[in-house]
Design an enzyme around this catalytic site. Sequence first.
Site, PDB file in Angstrom:
ATOM      1  N   SER A  35       0.839  -1.203   0.000  1.00 11.36           N
ATOM      2  CA  SER A  35       0.000   0.000   0.000  1.00 11.36           C
ATOM      3  C   SER A  35       0.874   1.252   0.000  1.00 11.36           C
ATOM      4  CB  SER A  35      -0.953   0.005   1.203  1.00 11.36           C
ATOM      5  OG  SER A  35      -0.229  -0.100   2.409  1.00 11.36           O
ATOM      6  N   ASP A  59      -2.354  -8.709   3.151  1.00  9.71           N
ATOM      7  CA  ASP A  59      -2.745  -7.710   4.141  1.00  9.71           C
ATOM      8  C   ASP A  59      -2.518  -8.303   5.532  1.00  9.71           C
ATOM      9  OD1 ASP A  59      -4.134  -5.937   5.847  1.00  9.71           O
ATOM     10  OD2 ASP A  59      -5.356  -5.300   4.140  1.00  9.71           O
ATOM     11  N   SER A 125       7.000   5.164  18.039  1.00  6.88           N
ATOM     12  CA  SER A 125       7.455   6.486  17.600  1.00  6.88           C
ATOM     13  C   SER A 125       7.659   7.403  18.793  1.00  6.88           C
ATOM     14  CB  SER A 125       6.381   7.084  16.688  1.00  6.88           C
ATOM     15  OG  SER A 125       6.595   8.454  16.499  1.00  6.88           O
ATOM     16  N   TYR A 150      -2.773   9.326  14.104  1.00  5.77           N
ATOM     17  CA  TYR A 150      -1.599   8.466  13.893  1.00  5.77           C
ATOM     18  C   TYR A 150      -0.887   8.233  15.230  1.00  5.77           C
ATOM     19  CZ  TYR A 150       3.262   7.281  12.996  1.00  5.77           C
ATOM     20  OH  TYR A 150       4.500   6.691  13.052  1.00  5.77           O
ATOM     21  N   LYS A 154      -0.264   4.684  17.822  1.00  7.47           N
ATOM     22  CA  LYS A 154       0.986   4.180  18.416  1.00  7.47           C
ATOM     23  C   LYS A 154       0.825   4.007  19.933  1.00  7.47           C
ATOM     24  CE  LYS A 154       3.496   3.963  14.666  1.00  7.47           C
ATOM     25  NZ  LYS A 154       3.674   2.638  14.041  1.00  7.47           N
ATOM     26  N   PHE A 179      12.991   8.018  16.395  1.00  2.00           N
ATOM     27  CA  PHE A 179      12.926   9.477  16.293  1.00  2.00           C
ATOM     28  C   PHE A 179      12.751   9.810  14.799  1.00  2.00           C
ATOM     29  CE2 PHE A 179      12.843  11.232  20.507  1.00  2.00           C
ATOM     30  CZ  PHE A 179      12.820  10.043  21.211  1.00  2.00           C
TER      31      PHE A 179
HETATM   32  P1  NAD Z   1       6.529   2.708   5.086  1.00  2.00           P
HETATM   33  O1  NAD Z   1       5.171   3.199   4.715  1.00  2.00           O
HETATM   34  O2  NAD Z   1       7.625   2.892   4.115  1.00  2.00           O
HETATM   35  O3  NAD Z   1       6.465   1.153   5.476  1.00  2.00           O
HETATM   36  C1  NAD Z   1       5.311   0.563   6.030  1.00  2.00           C
HETATM   37  C2  NAD Z   1       5.003  -0.664   5.183  1.00  2.00           C
HETATM   38  O4  NAD Z   1       3.842  -1.312   5.705  1.00  2.00           O
HETATM   39  C3  NAD Z   1       4.720  -0.324   3.722  1.00  2.00           C
HETATM   40  O5  NAD Z   1       5.504  -1.162   2.896  1.00  2.00           O
HETATM   41  C4  NAD Z   1       3.228  -0.611   3.550  1.00  2.00           C
HETATM   42  O6  NAD Z   1       2.924  -1.064   2.245  1.00  2.00           O
HETATM   43  C5  NAD Z   1       3.024  -1.686   4.608  1.00  2.00           C
HETATM   44  N1  NAD Z   1       1.659  -1.806   5.126  1.00  2.00           N
HETATM   45  C6  NAD Z   1       0.860  -0.855   5.677  1.00  2.00           C
HETATM   46  N2  NAD Z   1      -0.318  -1.388   6.039  1.00  2.00           N
HETATM   47  C7  NAD Z   1      -0.263  -2.711   5.725  1.00  2.00           C
HETATM   48  C8  NAD Z   1      -1.187  -3.781   5.847  1.00  2.00           C
HETATM   49  N3  NAD Z   1      -2.401  -3.623   6.368  1.00  2.00           N
HETATM   50  N4  NAD Z   1      -0.801  -5.003   5.413  1.00  2.00           N
HETATM   51  C9  NAD Z   1       0.422  -5.196   4.854  1.00  2.00           C
HETATM   52  N5  NAD Z   1       1.337  -4.233   4.722  1.00  2.00           N
HETATM   53  C10 NAD Z   1       0.991  -2.982   5.153  1.00  2.00           C
HETATM   54  O7  NAD Z   1       6.911   3.392   6.483  1.00  2.00           O
HETATM   55  P2  NAD Z   1       8.277   3.345   7.310  1.00  2.00           P
HETATM   56  O8  NAD Z   1       8.801   4.722   7.363  1.00  2.00           O
HETATM   57  O9  NAD Z   1       9.132   2.251   6.838  1.00  2.00           O
HETATM   58  O10 NAD Z   1       7.689   3.014   8.746  1.00  2.00           O
HETATM   59  C11 NAD Z   1       7.621   1.704   9.263  1.00  2.00           C
HETATM   60  C12 NAD Z   1       6.962   1.755  10.622  1.00  2.00           C
HETATM   61  O11 NAD Z   1       7.693   2.640  11.464  1.00  2.00           O
HETATM   62  C13 NAD Z   1       5.520   2.297  10.588  1.00  2.00           C
HETATM   63  O12 NAD Z   1       4.748   1.571  11.533  1.00  2.00           O
HETATM   64  C14 NAD Z   1       5.678   3.726  11.033  1.00  2.00           C
HETATM   65  O13 NAD Z   1       4.527   4.226  11.660  1.00  2.00           O
HETATM   66  C15 NAD Z   1       6.820   3.615  12.026  1.00  2.00           C
HETATM   67  N6  NAD Z   1       7.539   4.883  12.224  1.00  2.00           N
HETATM   68  C16 NAD Z   1       8.063   5.535  11.136  1.00  2.00           C
HETATM   69  C17 NAD Z   1       8.706   6.763  11.323  1.00  2.00           C
HETATM   70  C18 NAD Z   1       9.258   7.521  10.153  1.00  2.00           C
HETATM   71  O14 NAD Z   1       9.518   8.714  10.289  1.00  2.00           O
HETATM   72  N7  NAD Z   1       9.466   6.902   8.994  1.00  2.00           N
HETATM   73  C19 NAD Z   1       8.832   7.308  12.611  1.00  2.00           C
HETATM   74  C20 NAD Z   1       8.298   6.606  13.689  1.00  2.00           C
HETATM   75  C21 NAD Z   1       7.666   5.384  13.484  1.00  2.00           C
HETATM   76  N1  UFG Z   2       9.309  20.682   7.994  1.00  2.00           N
HETATM   77  C1  UFG Z   2       9.380  21.854   7.270  1.00  2.00           C
HETATM   78  N2  UFG Z   2       8.963  21.828   5.970  1.00  2.00           N
HETATM   79  C2  UFG Z   2       8.488  20.694   5.366  1.00  2.00           C
HETATM   80  C3  UFG Z   2       8.439  19.498   6.119  1.00  2.00           C
HETATM   81  C4  UFG Z   2       8.846  19.527   7.440  1.00  2.00           C
HETATM   82  O1  UFG Z   2       9.804  22.892   7.780  1.00  2.00           O
HETATM   83  O2  UFG Z   2       8.113  20.755   4.192  1.00  2.00           O
HETATM   84  C5  UFG Z   2       9.761  20.703   9.399  1.00  2.00           C
HETATM   85  C6  UFG Z   2       8.665  20.343  10.379  1.00  2.00           C
HETATM   86  O3  UFG Z   2       7.887  21.480  10.686  1.00  2.00           O
HETATM   87  C7  UFG Z   2       9.456  19.799  11.547  1.00  2.00           C
HETATM   88  C8  UFG Z   2      10.679  19.147  10.877  1.00  2.00           C
HETATM   89  O4  UFG Z   2      10.758  19.719   9.571  1.00  2.00           O
HETATM   90  O5  UFG Z   2       9.901  20.838  12.352  1.00  2.00           O
HETATM   91  C9  UFG Z   2      10.565  17.654  10.749  1.00  2.00           C
HETATM   92  O6  UFG Z   2       9.319  17.348  10.136  1.00  2.00           O
HETATM   93  P1  UFG Z   2       8.947  15.877   9.653  1.00  2.00           P
HETATM   94  O7  UFG Z   2       7.568  15.935   9.084  1.00  2.00           O
HETATM   95  O8  UFG Z   2      10.028  15.336   8.793  1.00  2.00           O
HETATM   96  O9  UFG Z   2       8.984  15.029  10.998  1.00  2.00           O
HETATM   97  P2  UFG Z   2       8.112  15.185  12.330  1.00  2.00           P
HETATM   98  O10 UFG Z   2       9.086  15.356  13.441  1.00  2.00           O
HETATM   99  O11 UFG Z   2       7.036  16.159  12.210  1.00  2.00           O
HETATM  100  O12 UFG Z   2       7.370  13.766  12.333  1.00  2.00           O
HETATM  101  C10 UFG Z   2       8.118  12.586  12.507  1.00  2.00           C
HETATM  102  C11 UFG Z   2       7.412  11.405  11.828  1.00  2.00           C
HETATM  103  C12 UFG Z   2       6.122  11.082  12.519  1.00  2.00           C
HETATM  104  C13 UFG Z   2       6.292  10.978  13.997  1.00  2.00           C
HETATM  105  C14 UFG Z   2       6.984  12.204  14.530  1.00  2.00           C
HETATM  106  C15 UFG Z   2       7.279  12.104  15.989  1.00  2.00           C
HETATM  107  O13 UFG Z   2       7.130  11.702  10.474  1.00  2.00           O
HETATM  108  O14 UFG Z   2       5.696   9.814  12.046  1.00  2.00           O
HETATM  109  O15 UFG Z   2       8.226  12.371  13.856  1.00  2.00           O
HETATM  110  O16 UFG Z   2       8.014  10.951  16.202  1.00  2.00           O
HETATM  111  F1  UFG Z   2       5.080  10.860  14.602  1.00  2.00           F
END
Ligand code: NAD
Ligand code: UFG
Length: 339
Positions: A35, A59, A125, A150, A154, A179
């Site tokens: 997805s 899924d 997260s 979201y 978590k 982070f």
């Molecule tokens: P991502 O979207 O790249 O990876 C998530 C994967 O899960 C995707 O490949 C998607 O296709 C799959 N998926 C979602 N729903 C599904 C379902 N119902 N069945 C099967 N597959 C499914 O995201 P990511 O950045 O790799 O994040 C991985 C995990 O880490 C997520 O749970 C996300 O919330 C968490 N997380 C990410 C960040 C970040 O900034 N990237 C920060 C904190 C936590």
């Molecule tokens: N930012 C900008 N311009 C943009 C995008 C982001 O200035 O176009 C700034 C945001 O305001 C923030 C910083 O860049 O100050 C980081 O923003 P991100 O969206 O990259 O990350 P966040 O810290 O907002 O969010 C991330 C993850 C969430 C998670 C959160 C707390 O994306 O999944 O950290 O863990 F919930």
Amino acid sequence: MSTVLLAGGAGYIGSHTAVELLAAGYDVVIADNYSNSCPEAVKRVEEISGKSVRTYECDIKDSAELDRIFSENSIDAVIHFAGLKAVGESVAKPVLYYRNNIDTTLSLLESMERAGVKRIIFSSSATVYGEENPVPYTEEMPRGTCTNPYGWTKVMMEQILEDAARADKELAVVLLRYFNPIGAHPSGRIGEDPQGIPNNLMPYVSQVAVGRREKLTIFGNDYDTPDGTARRDYIHVVDLAKGHVKAIGYVLEHSGVEVFNLGTGTPYSVTEIVDTFEKVNGVPVPHVYGERRPGDLPESYANADKALAVLGWQTEKDLSDMCRDAWNWQKNNPNGYNK
Ligand code: NAD
Ligand code: UFG
């Protein structure tokens, strides 16, 4: 060697974790509904590692599919990455987020119980620290109030996993609070491939640098921080992936619940990210200052001492590495996995 099921393993963090687990000698099975990812990411994991990965398109909410995966493979532990993660979208579509993120967790726990699999690592997260806790965040702080659905998923999933482990003393749960993961594998073959307009800072910066977007808007420069822009704990995705390898070693040997922050402990401002990206890559990132983004905190960063003390894990890469590798991925794959 043990076999690890990566639910959502084709995604950004899952694909990097697969590479590191394979390098450490683990067998890996990936289940993903694509997805927010694509099969090409798994192909490239195989290319980098020189190993083949058994993959299921399914899924994770689907119990019958999960039962099949557990019956066809001897799974020792699960890492649950499968979730929807776009903060803004979760505000617009809360039911979709609660359904997907909570149901994947419940279905996994039920199938694991039927299969007798007792070890799970969950992608949590820093967002669970909410608005109340002071930085740097430590693991024993109470979960706080989130500003979006979201974040609440978590919080709820952490609670579900803790309750499950309280009821089943053989269950081992590790909650990893990420982070801000950025960067990409140094090969430039796998990386973050957001659909549509990126929500997160680094993919937006990279797409501006490569000419896909005109300019970056920096959300707010009137925060109470050294340069007025918000500060985050950015962590190289390869360091984060290696944290999972350590956590797998831990969860295979322990029971009960353990929580770890995976961050560097050092915050950087938005302006520092843009400046470093421009300097190490020699490319301009046109930007303007705009309003604060609703729900954003001025600062979020980890105390990362516990992961070092208990897992023996600490980050090895610095901000220049993160910016260099993000750009290497972007310039070699200007349209992500669609070439
Ligand atoms: P991502 O979207 O790249 O990876 C998530 C994967 O899960 C995707 O490949 C998607 O296709 C799959 N998926 C979602 N729903 C599904 C379902 N119902 N069945 C099967 N597959 C499914 O995201 P990511 O950045 O790799 O994040 C991985 C995990 O880490 C997520 O749970 C996300 O919330 C968490 N997380 C990410 C960040 C970040 O900034 N990237 C920060 C904190 C936590
Ligand atoms: N930012 C900008 N311009 C943009 C995008 C982001 O200035 O176009 C700034 C945001 O305001 C923030 C910083 O860049 O100050 C980081 O923003 P991100 O969206 O990259 O990350 P966040 O810290 O907002 O969010 C991330 C993850 C969430 C998670 C959160 C707390 O994306 O999944 O950290 O863990 F919930």
